[in-house]
Scaffold this active site. Structure first.
Site, PDB file in Angstrom:
ATOM      1  CB  THR A 184      84.460  -3.037  58.329  1.00 48.42           C
ATOM      2  OG1 THR A 184      85.122  -4.070  59.063  1.00 48.42           O
ATOM      3  CG2 THR A 184      83.530  -2.292  59.261  1.00 48.42           C
ATOM      4  CB  CYS A 185      86.226  -7.526  55.654  1.00 51.75           C
ATOM      5  SG  CYS A 185      87.355  -7.629  57.059  1.00 51.75           S
ATOM      6  CG  PHE A 186      83.150  -8.716  53.010  1.00 50.96           C
ATOM      7  CD1 PHE A 186      84.150  -9.314  52.278  1.00 50.96           C
ATOM      8  CD2 PHE A 186      82.843  -9.233  54.257  1.00 50.96           C
ATOM      9  CE1 PHE A 186      84.827 -10.424  52.775  1.00 50.96           C
ATOM     10  CE2 PHE A 186      83.506 -10.337  54.763  1.00 50.96           C
ATOM     11  CZ  PHE A 186      84.508 -10.941  54.015  1.00 50.96           C
ATOM     12  CG  HIS A 222      86.415  -5.805  62.090  1.00 53.66           C
ATOM     13  ND1 HIS A 222      86.752  -4.529  61.701  1.00 53.66           N
ATOM     14  CD2 HIS A 222      85.593  -5.653  63.156  1.00 53.66           C
ATOM     15  CE1 HIS A 222      86.201  -3.645  62.509  1.00 53.66           C
ATOM     16  NE2 HIS A 222      85.490  -4.304  63.400  1.00 53.66           N
TER      17      HIS A 222
END
Length: 391
Positions: A294-296, A391
């Protein structure tokens, strides 16, 4: 950022997930700030699935909460990261600086204005009003009776016009204090006077993005790794996304990005591309689930052999991988026994070790990959690989 009590080191995904959780809790009656519209409670009319600011909250702590909600809205405008809030149109109209009209009341409470006009237009029959025995009060948007005057106790033929005037005035202004607190919170982030340049709908779009989740917008910021954009696998993926309902598209965004809505335009993505990466190390590919980071804004998929398999695996992942794994559910429910091949087990062990360092969010899968009805996700079988969200 390290989230205390949660297995996440934030590089963006954890923040997005926390904001999405806040929005969910606001609209699940876990907090008193938002209430369903009267039409929603009665299952009639328009805006049944929308929410209003709670007009009965008056304390300083509640006003502080409304101001914090305004701060979140201001941040959403500034950053282009939308909030998944479903507020009724009159709320956005007031937040933009416009006054409500009787039509706005009908938008959220279908029966209120007709009832009020019926009282106004009744024949001046004293006996008829006496038979009604109607208190000089009106229901608020929250459903509570509010006294309109200390002078009158009952509605009569003589005071009915004053009753209609007071009742209408109350319903048009019952949200004013909450709206003012939210606008005060927004003003700490963006210049609220500029809101007069926008309609309520335009303000909603700036804060919440597009609730429709247009696939063409997502496709316009997509890049590909390990696969050509013209390959059948990519075509299957976008075809499946087109077939998904709005709810499933929202779940997909939550899975890959920690959000539930897309920004309103390409510019608001701020250079962040959606990355679809195909990996060949998963063999056989149809036994494995997709992974997300999700961070990327990254989705990793095996090279599935058919559109049907892709649909089933992706649907399973988005339904059963929506929360951070703090209770080690994935670890204790990994496939075991004869059905789990050594390659999958070795990979699962490596993912678990990685989870301790990076916090990976699991949803165990396996077997045919066809998603069973929630909840809870069943223990995987047959060499299934956990789908993960980093994450």
């Amino acid at each position: 950022v390290k989230f205390l009590g949660e297995s996440v080191d934030d590089c963006g995904g954890g923040y997005s997930e926390s904001i999405a959780e806040i929005c969910d809790e606001l609209m699940q009656s876990k907090l008193p700030l938002l209430i369903p519209t009267p039409n929603g409670r009665d299952e009639s009319g328009t805006s049944r699935d929308c929410y209003l600011l709670n007009p009965t909250l008056r304390s300083q702590s509640h006003m502080q909460s409304f101001r914090f909600l305004g701060i979140l809205m201001g941040i959403a405008i500034r950053t282009g990261a939308p909030l998944s809030l479903t507020l009724a149109e009159p709320v956005w109209k007031q937040l933009s600086g416009s006054n409500l009209t009787p039509k706005d009341i009908t938008e959220v409470d279908r029966d209120y204005m007709p009832g009020l006009m019926c009282i106004r237009d009744m024949d001046a029959d004293t006996k008829a009003f006496a038979a009604m025995d109607m208190a000089f009060s009106t229901p608020s948007a929250a459903g509570q009776e509010v006294l309109l005057s200390n002078r009158y106790r009952r509605v009569t033929a003589e005071n009915r016009n004053e009753y209609v005037k007071l009742a209408l005035n109350y319903r048009l202004h019952e949200f004013d204090q909450a709206v003012a607190a939210v606008r005060e919170g927004i003003s700490g982030v963006v210049p609220v006077p500029l809101f007069s340049l926008f309609t309520g709908y335009e303000l909603e779009t700036m804060v919440c993005g597009s609730p429709d989740i247009p696939i063409h917008l997502l496709k316009s910021v997509a890049t590909y790794k390990g696969v050509e954009a013209t390959s059948p696998l990519v075509s299957w993926f976008w075809a499946v996304m087109e077939e998904f309902s709005i709810t499933e598209r929202s779940l997909f965004l939550r899975f890959v990005w920690g959000r539930t809505r897309l920004p309103r335009s390409i510019a608001d993505f701020r250079g962040r591309d959606f990355v679809l990466q195909i990996l060949d190390k998963y063999q056989p590919p149809d036994d494995f689930l997709p992974e997300s980071y999700t961070c990327f804004f990254l989705l990793k998929m095996p090279r599935y052999t058919s559109k049907q398999v892709l649909r089933d695996k992706l649907r399973y992942a988005i339904h059963f991988c929506k929360s951070i794994d703090t209770d080690e559910y994935a670890r204790v429910n990994l496939p075991t026994g004869d059905g789990a091949n050594s390659e999958s087990s070795e990979y699962q062990d490596s993912v678990i070790e990685s989870e301790q360092e990076h916090n990976i969010e699991f949803s165990t899968g396996g077997g045919s990959g066809v998603p069973p009805p929630p909840p809870p996700p069943p223990q995987g079988g047959g060499g299934g690989l956990p789908s993960a969200s980093l994450h």
